[in-house]
Design a protein around this motif. Structure first.
Motif, PDB file in Angstrom:
ATOM      1  N   TYR A 143      44.826  27.493   7.696  1.00 58.49           N
ATOM      2  CA  TYR A 143      44.104  27.277   6.524  1.00 58.49           C
ATOM      3  C   TYR A 143      44.348  28.082   5.623  1.00 58.49           C
ATOM      4  CZ  TYR A 143      41.352  25.220  10.654  1.00 58.49           C
ATOM      5  OH  TYR A 143      40.853  24.644  11.897  1.00 58.49           O
ATOM      6  N   GLU A 201      32.814  18.328  10.977  1.00 59.07           N
ATOM      7  CA  GLU A 201      33.481  19.153  11.867  1.00 59.07           C
ATOM      8  C   GLU A 201      32.485  19.692  12.823  1.00 59.07           C
ATOM      9  OE1 GLU A 201      36.624  19.791  11.578  1.00 59.07           O
ATOM     10  OE2 GLU A 201      37.277  19.130   9.912  1.00 59.07           O
ATOM     11  N   THR A 255      36.884  20.648   4.126  1.00 60.28           N
ATOM     12  CA  THR A 255      38.189  20.349   4.003  1.00 60.28           C
ATOM     13  C   THR A 255      38.923  19.567   2.902  1.00 60.28           C
ATOM     14  OG1 THR A 255      38.337  20.667   6.319  1.00 60.28           O
ATOM     15  CG2 THR A 255      40.369  19.666   5.293  1.00 60.28           C
ATOM     16  N   TYR A 259      44.379  22.452   4.857  1.00 61.05           N
ATOM     17  CA  TYR A 259      45.354  22.768   5.786  1.00 61.05           C
ATOM     18  C   TYR A 259      46.668  23.349   5.286  1.00 61.05           C
ATOM     19  CZ  TYR A 259      42.218  20.561   9.394  1.00 61.05           C
ATOM     20  OH  TYR A 259      41.138  20.162   9.835  1.00 61.05           O
ATOM     21  N   SER A 261      29.975  18.665   6.409  1.00 64.20           N
ATOM     22  CA  SER A 261      31.250  18.520   6.781  1.00 64.20           C
ATOM     23  C   SER A 261      31.291  17.822   8.324  1.00 64.20           C
ATOM     24  CB  SER A 261      31.970  19.809   7.077  1.00 64.20           C
ATOM     25  OG  SER A 261      33.273  19.611   7.528  1.00 64.20           O
ATOM     26  N   TYR A 264      33.626  25.815  12.759  1.00 71.96           N
ATOM     27  CA  TYR A 264      33.871  26.087  11.274  1.00 71.96           C
ATOM     28  C   TYR A 264      32.631  26.936  10.759  1.00 71.96           C
ATOM     29  CZ  TYR A 264      37.705  22.863   9.995  1.00 71.96           C
ATOM     30  OH  TYR A 264      38.959  22.284   9.665  1.00 71.96           O
TER      31      TYR A 264
END
Length: 269
Positions: A113, A139, A15, A21, A137, A143
């Motif tokens: 996204y 996340e 990200t 986003y 990441s 993902y």
């Protein structure tokens, strides 16, 4: 010897580095509430309350509840419920559950996204150069299994963009803990840290901890953050995007080759 000619692996953040986003996260919470017939919450208040709820949930249950074996959906249910409560919207359980499912489903798809146009070309270039490419990441598994493939970033397939991944929700370690980068080096085939480069967008989570393991590091400033100048003052390499990163790596390799050729010519002369 140039950095590129010495590299065996590139790891990269997600990200802010590969994808972003669309809009503010709180916007999606407001849209979910409206979609089940509720009056629209205040967007700004909702966004701030989400950030506070996310931080609180992450502190109580790090790495999406990895240590307590919490299901990802339950972690997010706690976070979503707390977001609305902190914003002053205490819906009944049935209504809140409807809102939650709208949010959880949305963020499990590609809808919220956008992928930066240079992401796929850069990753494919790196793999064609023979480099191992890894995703690192903070996340969850979604993902790896859903979101990145939906964005056209695939693992180990024809024309794939990455070889391995280290997601905090799967391994139970999160940035800025340097161990997440040590795990990445192990997954890359126990590559020596000086033969690896990490690219991210946070000096605290990406640059400093990856460098502390002995890796090379680079920061992207895609959104022209005011902090970028202070990053540069620390000596960090800061570039605007992956196009610039590619050019820098190629130029650095070319300059090194030119210097070696000139040195050889001098020796011969």
């Amino acid at each position: 010897m140039s950095l590129l000619s010495n590299l065996q692996c590139i790891t990269i953040d997600v990200t802010g580095t590969l994808i972003a986003y669309k809009g503010e996260l709180g916007d999606y919470y407001c849209m979910a509430a409206k979609s089940v017939g509720l009056p629209s919450p205040d967007y700004k208040r909702m966004h701030q309350s989400f950030k506070a709820a996310y931080s609180a949930t992450a502190k109580q249950y790090p790495c999406f509840g990895h240590a307590t074996k919490m299901e990802n959906i339950d972690w997010w249910r706690l976070c979503v419920h707390d977001s609305f409560i902190r914003a002053g919207y205490e819906y009944d359980n049935e209504t809140l559950e409807k809102v939650f499912w709208r949010i959880y489903s949305s963020f499990g798809s590609s809808a919220p996204y956008s992928i930066f146009p240079d992401s796929q070309p850069f990753l494919r270039w790196a793999r064609k150069k023979g480099l191992k490419v890894g995703i690192v990441s903070n996340e969850s598994y979604r993902y790896q299994d859903v979101i990145l493939p939906a964005m056209g970033l695939n693992q180990i397939s024809q024309g794939s963009e990455w070889d391995f991944s280290v997601f905090s929700g799967i391994v139970g370690v999160e940035k800025p803990d340097p161990r997440i980068y040590e795990i990445a080096l192990e997954k890359a085939g126990n590559i020596a840290p000086e033969k690896a480069l990490h690219i991210g967008d946070s000096i605290r989570k990406d640059y400093i901890p990856s460098q502390s393991t002995g890796m090379h590091a680079m920061l992207l400033d895609r959104f022209k953050t005011p902090d970028a100048e202070s990053w540069r003052q620390t000596g960090a390499l800061v570039l605007p995007d992956l196009v610039a990163a590619h050019k820098w790596l190629i130029k650095e390799e070319t300059d090194a080759a030119t210097g070696e050729a000139q040195s050889l010519q001098t020796d011969i002369s």
